[in-house]
Design an enzyme around this catalytic site. Structure first.
Site, PDB file in Angstrom:
ATOM      1  N   SER A 179       0.801  -1.223   0.000  1.00 48.27           N
ATOM      2  CA  SER A 179       0.000   0.000   0.000  1.00 48.27           C
ATOM      3  C   SER A 179       0.833   1.272   0.000  1.00 48.27           C
ATOM      4  O   SER A 179       0.369   2.309  -0.469  1.00 48.27           O
ATOM      5  CB  SER A 179      -0.958  -0.009   1.192  1.00 48.27           C
ATOM      6  OG  SER A 179      -0.261  -0.184   2.403  1.00 48.27           O
ATOM      7  N   HIS A 207      -5.287  -3.079  -3.074  1.00 46.89           N
ATOM      8  CA  HIS A 207      -4.899  -2.141  -4.141  1.00 46.89           C
ATOM      9  C   HIS A 207      -4.746  -2.799  -5.502  1.00 46.89           C
ATOM     10  O   HIS A 207      -4.439  -2.120  -6.476  1.00 46.89           O
ATOM     11  CB  HIS A 207      -3.602  -1.426  -3.764  1.00 46.89           C
ATOM     12  CG  HIS A 207      -3.704  -0.671  -2.485  1.00 46.89           C
ATOM     13  ND1 HIS A 207      -4.226   0.602  -2.420  1.00 46.89           N
ATOM     14  CD2 HIS A 207      -3.413  -1.020  -1.211  1.00 46.89           C
ATOM     15  CE1 HIS A 207      -4.227   1.004  -1.160  1.00 46.89           C
ATOM     16  NE2 HIS A 207      -3.739   0.041  -0.408  1.00 46.89           N
ATOM     17  N   LYS A 239     -11.344   1.134  -2.115  1.00 52.17           N
ATOM     18  CA  LYS A 239     -10.324   1.663  -3.014  1.00 52.17           C
ATOM     19  C   LYS A 239     -10.885   1.732  -4.449  1.00 52.17           C
ATOM     20  O   LYS A 239     -11.750   2.551  -4.691  1.00 52.17           O
ATOM     21  CB  LYS A 239      -9.049   0.845  -2.877  1.00 52.17           C
ATOM     22  CG  LYS A 239      -8.195   1.372  -1.723  1.00 52.17           C
ATOM     23  CD  LYS A 239      -8.151   0.535  -0.509  1.00 52.17           C
ATOM     24  CE  LYS A 239      -7.546   1.283   0.663  1.00 52.17           C
ATOM     25  NZ  LYS A 239      -7.075   0.383   1.712  1.00 52.17           N
TER      26      LYS A 239
HETATM   27  C1  LIG Z   1      -6.941   0.164   3.036  1.00 53.29           C
HETATM   28  C2  LIG Z   1      -6.357  -1.162   3.346  1.00 53.29           C
HETATM   29  C3  LIG Z   1      -6.949  -1.997   4.277  1.00 53.29           C
HETATM   30  C4  LIG Z   1      -8.095  -1.553   5.136  1.00 53.29           C
HETATM   31  O1  LIG Z   1      -9.274  -1.531   4.442  1.00 53.29           O
HETATM   32  P1  LIG Z   1     -10.453  -0.643   5.014  1.00 53.29           P
HETATM   33  O2  LIG Z   1     -11.649  -1.129   4.289  1.00 53.29           O
HETATM   34  O3  LIG Z   1     -10.088   0.767   4.685  1.00 53.29           O
HETATM   35  O4  LIG Z   1     -10.512  -0.879   6.483  1.00 53.29           O
HETATM   36  C5  LIG Z   1      -6.441  -3.266   4.434  1.00 53.29           C
HETATM   37  N1  LIG Z   1      -5.368  -3.670   3.736  1.00 53.29           N
HETATM   38  C6  LIG Z   1      -4.750  -2.873   2.854  1.00 53.29           C
HETATM   39  C7  LIG Z   1      -3.574  -3.387   2.120  1.00 53.29           C
HETATM   40  C8  LIG Z   1      -5.219  -1.588   2.646  1.00 53.29           C
HETATM   41  O5  LIG Z   1      -4.596  -0.783   1.802  1.00 53.29           O
END
Ligand SMILES: *Cc1c(COP(=O)(O)O)cnc(C)c1O
Length: 389
Positions: A179, A207, A239
């Site tokens: 991320s 992602h 995302k």
């Molecule tokens: C954003 C993210 C999460 C968390 O997801 P949310 O739905 O925002 O709680 C988990 N893992 C990764 C790799 C992320 O980028």
């Protein structure tokens, strides 16, 4: 000492180290242009990679579902909160990922916590890439299993750890796309290694979904890994899907185990049905509108070409996450502030989100950006870095 006196030193220290975090107040929808704190910006900091968070069809689905089902789901999934929209979204996500079933969670953080704690306990072992998302690291630590971090994307290092392990249950856990770095885990090699050592592979592809793979199927599709090779696949809806929530995809036995044992599934309110309805539409757009991925790839290539011409040292990333590692937190803040004064927002990511001395600008792209947006960002970056060497 009272509460406030006790807390003050740690806050002061964060400020002194240039690690203090502040929130901007966003006044518009997510998009290439936003208004924050009363000013208009060109934004390179959201995870809305495909530009679906403010898509008219996604919004329309959300409104229609709110008219039918109201806003709150009213209960957890197991009590009375599991609605038709949730159920259909799960079936569509299972088909999309080529897994037997999928299960919705209210967030990615909750999904990761729920899965790892449901699968592992004392006497088991969990192996995590050291740059994994905080939710995966937290889950590994909370699981009670023996917790080991291996060097970033280093399968040799993981192999030595697996060879030394004696636990019954072994889980290898990685981000599909990291991320804060944007690079992709070597999932083909990790899957083979896990198989050789009778470990299970879990990938959090927050992602990758939408951005990678022919139909946006993410890292699993990119590497062609089926349910047997990659048995625990996590995706988030916040995302590229442009909505919110998360899902776990896998076998019937995995999903039933989560329904029975994942505490972060059982003891939390289901997502609003309208979020599920909106996500169903965004899934269709994500799968079928290939031009969004193509546009994203063109923008990323343009940015990387321009950055190379300027002599900027970007990370090794082909994804919409493009880190420019500056090292020093103070310099990172100064460069981000310089860009902000000139109407451009980028993420200034500092420890403890990233390892010490690896503070960076986290620049992210969306299919909605224009070539001119990229060119202007590059010009400003060149300017800023010569000003703050
Ligand atoms: C954003 C993210 C999460 C968390 O997801 P949310 O739905 O925002 O709680 C988990 N893992 C990764 C790799 C992320 O980028």
């Amino acid at each position: 000492m009272n509460l406030e006196q006790t807390l003050a030193p740690a806050l002061a220290q964060r400020q002194a180290e240039h690690l203090y975090r502040r929130r901007r107040v966003l006044e518009t929808a997510q998009g290439p242009r936003v208004v924050a704190d009363g000013k208009t910006f060109s934004a390179f900091c959201s995870n809305d990679y495909l530009g679906l968070a403010n898509h008219p069809q996604v919004i329309a689905a959300f409104k229609r579902a709110a008219d039918s089902y109201g806003v709150g789901s009213g209960a957890s999934h197991l009590i009375a909160g599991h609605g038709r929209e949730h159920h259909q979204l799960e079936e569509q996500l299972a088909a999309f990922t080529g897994r037997e079933r999928a299960l919705l969670f209210s967030s990615g953080y909750l999904a990761n916590l729920g899965v790892i704690k449901a699968l592992l306990g004392r006497g088991d072992a969990v192996y995590e890439d050291r740059l994994n998302h905080a939710s995966l690291l937290d889950a590994g630590l909370l699981s009670g299993a023996r917790f080991q971090r291996f060097r970033h994307n280093d399968t040799g290092n993981l192999q030595r750890r697996l060879e030394a392990g004696t636990a019954q249950r072994k889980l290898v856990v990685v981000d599909g796309v990291f991320s804060m770095d944007g690079d992709i885990a070597p999932l083909d090699r990790l899957a083979a290694l896990a198989r050789r050592h009778r470990a299970w592979l879990m990938v959090d592809d927050a992602h990758g979904f939408g951005c990678l793979g022919e139909n946006g199927g993410g890292c699993a599709q990119h590497f062609g890994l089926d349910q047997r090779q990659l048995p625990v696949l996590v995706g988030t809806l916040g995302k590229a899907f442009g909505t919110c929530g998360a899902f776990v995809a896998g076998s019937e036995a995995l999903i039933e185990t989560l329904i029975q044992y994942a505490r972060t599934y059982i003891y939390t309110t289901a997502l609003p049905p309208a979020v599920a309805a909106a996500s169903r539409v965004s899934l269709q757009l994500l799968m079928t509108e290939h031009w969004r991925r193509q546009r994203l790839a063109a923008l990323i290539a343009r940015f990387r070409r321009g950055a190379a011409q300027l002599g900027l040292q970007l990370g090794d990333s082909v994804t919409p996450i493009q880190p420019l590692i500056l090292g020093d937190a103070r310099r990172t803040l100064a460069v981000a502030a310089f860009l902000q004064q000139r109407g451009v927002l980028v993420g200034a990511i500092r420890p403890p989100t990233v390892p010490a001395h690896s503070a960076r600008l986290r620049i992210t792209f969306s299919a909605g950006h224009l070539d001119d947006d990229v060119d202007r960002l590059l010009a400003l970056l060149g300017d800023a870095l010569s000003r703050y060497p």
